[in-house]
Write an enzyme that holds these catalytic residues in place. Structure first.
Site, PDB file in Angstrom:
ATOM      1  N   LYS A 118      13.126   1.325  73.912  1.00 56.94           N
ATOM      2  CA  LYS A 118      12.500   0.962  72.646  1.00 56.94           C
ATOM      3  C   LYS A 118      13.276   1.568  71.466  1.00 56.94           C
ATOM      4  CE  LYS A 118       8.426   2.252  71.245  1.00 56.94           C
ATOM      5  NZ  LYS A 118       7.377   3.073  71.518  1.00 56.94           N
ATOM      6  N   LYS A 196      12.023  14.294  64.775  1.00 57.06           N
ATOM      7  CA  LYS A 196      12.546  15.303  65.695  1.00 57.06           C
ATOM      8  C   LYS A 196      14.005  15.644  65.341  1.00 57.06           C
ATOM      9  CE  LYS A 196      13.479  16.283  70.483  1.00 57.06           C
ATOM     10  NZ  LYS A 196      13.731  15.820  71.825  1.00 57.06           N
ATOM     11  N   LYS A 199      20.937  15.373  66.737  1.00 59.17           N
ATOM     12  CA  LYS A 199      22.279  15.130  66.226  1.00 59.17           C
ATOM     13  C   LYS A 199      22.453  13.660  65.818  1.00 59.17           C
ATOM     14  CE  LYS A 199      27.142  15.449  67.302  1.00 59.17           C
ATOM     15  NZ  LYS A 199      28.179  15.556  68.317  1.00 59.17           N
TER      16      LYS A 199
END
Ligand code: TRP
Length: 328
Positions: A118, A196, A199
Site C-alpha cells: 500500500k 515516522k 530516511k
C-alpha cells in the site's frame, strides 16, 4: 564464553546508511543495553535490501556508514559480532530449505507486506519480497536466536519464524529454539514532519548532525498550529517537539508542559531547549563516530572479523540441519 548469558539475541537492520534518532531510540539503544545480558549477533541485512532497491552501487558505503554509527553508540564488536548476511552462504542455504516449509498463502497474509504494498504503491510483487520473512527466519534461526528485538512492524516476521521453526522441528528433528520478539517501547519516533522518522521520507535528525544542523532542522519543525505566539496556550500532546522533550529531556518535561499550556513558554525558546537536549544526548557518540568515519578500512575489518565468528556458528547449525534431514 565465560559469563553466564540469558540466551542469544539476533538483531538485524538493512544497510540504510547514517543512523538517525529513530534508529537509535527504536533499536540501537536497546541493542547496546542488551549486550551484557545476552549473547548478541548483529546482522546487516544486505540481501534484504534488494527487495525494495535493486541498485547495489551504494550498499557497501551505506553498510559502512551504518556500522560507524553502531560502533559510535556502543555496540561492542568483540562481544557481539557484526556481519553481513551476504557473506555467510548458509543464510541462502537455510532460506531455501525454509521456503519449502511455508505456503505462499501464509506469506501473502503477512500484514507488514500488505502495508508495504500500500505505502509503496506496488502493483506487482517480486518473488523475493514475498519470501522476505523466510530469509529473516533463516537469519534468526541460523544463530538459534531466542530473542529478537524489533519494532512492531517486524513482529509478524518473528511469528512466521516461529511457525517455520516448529515446522522444521516436527518434520525432522528438534534443531531450533522457538524465538520470541522483544518489542521496543519507543518504536516509532516521529520525524520532523510528524510522520515516522525515516530516511526515505527525509524527515530525520542524524546521529552525526552537529548542534547547528539540529538547530536548523528543529527551527523548521511544525508545532501546535493553534499556538501562534508566546502567550497562546499550546497543546503539548499534539506537538512533535514535546515528544522529543519527553524522550531526550525527561527532567524538564513537566516544566515545559506547564509553560506551554499556560502560554508562558514560547515555541522558539522551547525549541532551543530541545536542540540543547538532543545535542547533549548524542554528543557522547561524536568522538568515536569521527574516529571510525575516518577509518572505514578498520570498520570493514571489524565486519570481516564478525563474519568469521558468525560464520562458524552458521556452519555448525547448517550441519545439524543436514544431519536432521539426512542430506549429507
Ligand atoms: N526486516 C528487518 C527490518 O527491516 C531487518 C532484518 C533482517 C532483521 N533480518 C533480521 C531483524 C533478523 C531482526 C532479525 O528492520
Amino acid at each position: 564464553m565465560s559469563e553466564k548469558k540469558k540466551g542469544r539475541i539476533l538483531s538485524g537492520m538493512r544497510p540504510t546508511g547514517k543512523m538517525h534518532l529513530g534508529n537509535y531510540v527504536g533499536a540501537l539503544e536497546n541493542w547496546v543495553a542488551l549486550q551484557s545480558e545476552f549473547e548478541n549477533y548483529h546482522l546487516i541485512a544486505d540481501y534484504h535490501a534488494l527487495t525494495t532497491n535493486l541498485d547495489t552501487s551504494e550498499i557497501l558505503e551505506n553498510t559502512l556508514e551504518m556500522v560507524v554509527d553502531w560502533l559510535a553508540v556502543g555496540i561492542d564488536p568483540e562481544r557481539s559480532p557484526v556481519f553481513r548476511q551476504s557473506q555467510i552462504k548458509e543464510h541462502c542455504e537455510l532460506h531455501l530449505i525454509f521456503s519449502m516449509l511455508i505456503t505462499t498463502a501464509r506469506l501473502e497474509r503477512n500484514p507488514t507486506l500488505k502495508e508495504q504494498i500500500k505505502d509503496l504503491n506496488m502493483n506487482s510483487l517480486i518473488y523475493g519480497h514475498l519470501g522476505y520473512p523466510v530469509l529473516q527466519a533463516a537469519d534468526i534461526l541460523l544463530y538459534k536466536g531466542n530473542v529478537v528485538p524489533v519494532g512492531e512492524d517486524q513482529a509478524p516476521h518473528v511469528e512466521i519464524t516461529r511457525e517455520i521453526a516448529r515446522k522444521f522441528n516436527s518434520t525432522y528433528k528438534k534443531v531450533f529454539p522457538i524465538p520470541k520478539a522483544m518489542l521496543t517501547t519507543f518504536a516509532r519516533l516521529p520525524g520532523l514532519d510528524g510522520n515516522k522518522m525515516s530516511k526515505s521520507v527525509g524527515n530525520t535528525i542524524l546521529l552525526s548532525d552537529g548542534e547547528e544542523e539540529i538547530r536548523q532542522k528543529i527551527r523548521k519543525a511544525v508545532t501546535d498550529p493553534q499556538k501562534i505566539r508566546r502567550g497562546d496556550p499550546g497543546r503539548p500532546e499534539v506537538c512533535l517537539i514535546y515528544t522529543y522533550h519527553q524522550r531526550f529531556n525527561a527532567s524538564e518535561t513537566d516544566d515545559i508542559y506547564a509553560g506551554c499550556t499556560s502560554g508562558a513558554l514560547g515555541c522558539v525558546d522551547c525549541k532551543m531547549k530541545c536542540v540543547a537536549a538532543i545535542s547533549k544526548a548524542i554528543s557522547p557518540f561524536t568522538e568515536k563516530r569521527q574516529y571510525y568515519a575516518n577509518r572505514k578500512d578498520e570498520v570493514l575489518d571489524i565486519i570481516k572479523d564478525g563474519e568469521k565468528r558468525a560464520g562458524r556458528v552458521a556452519s555448525e547449525t547448517m550441519q545439524e540441519v543436514r544431519d536432521a534431514m539426512s542430506i549429507g
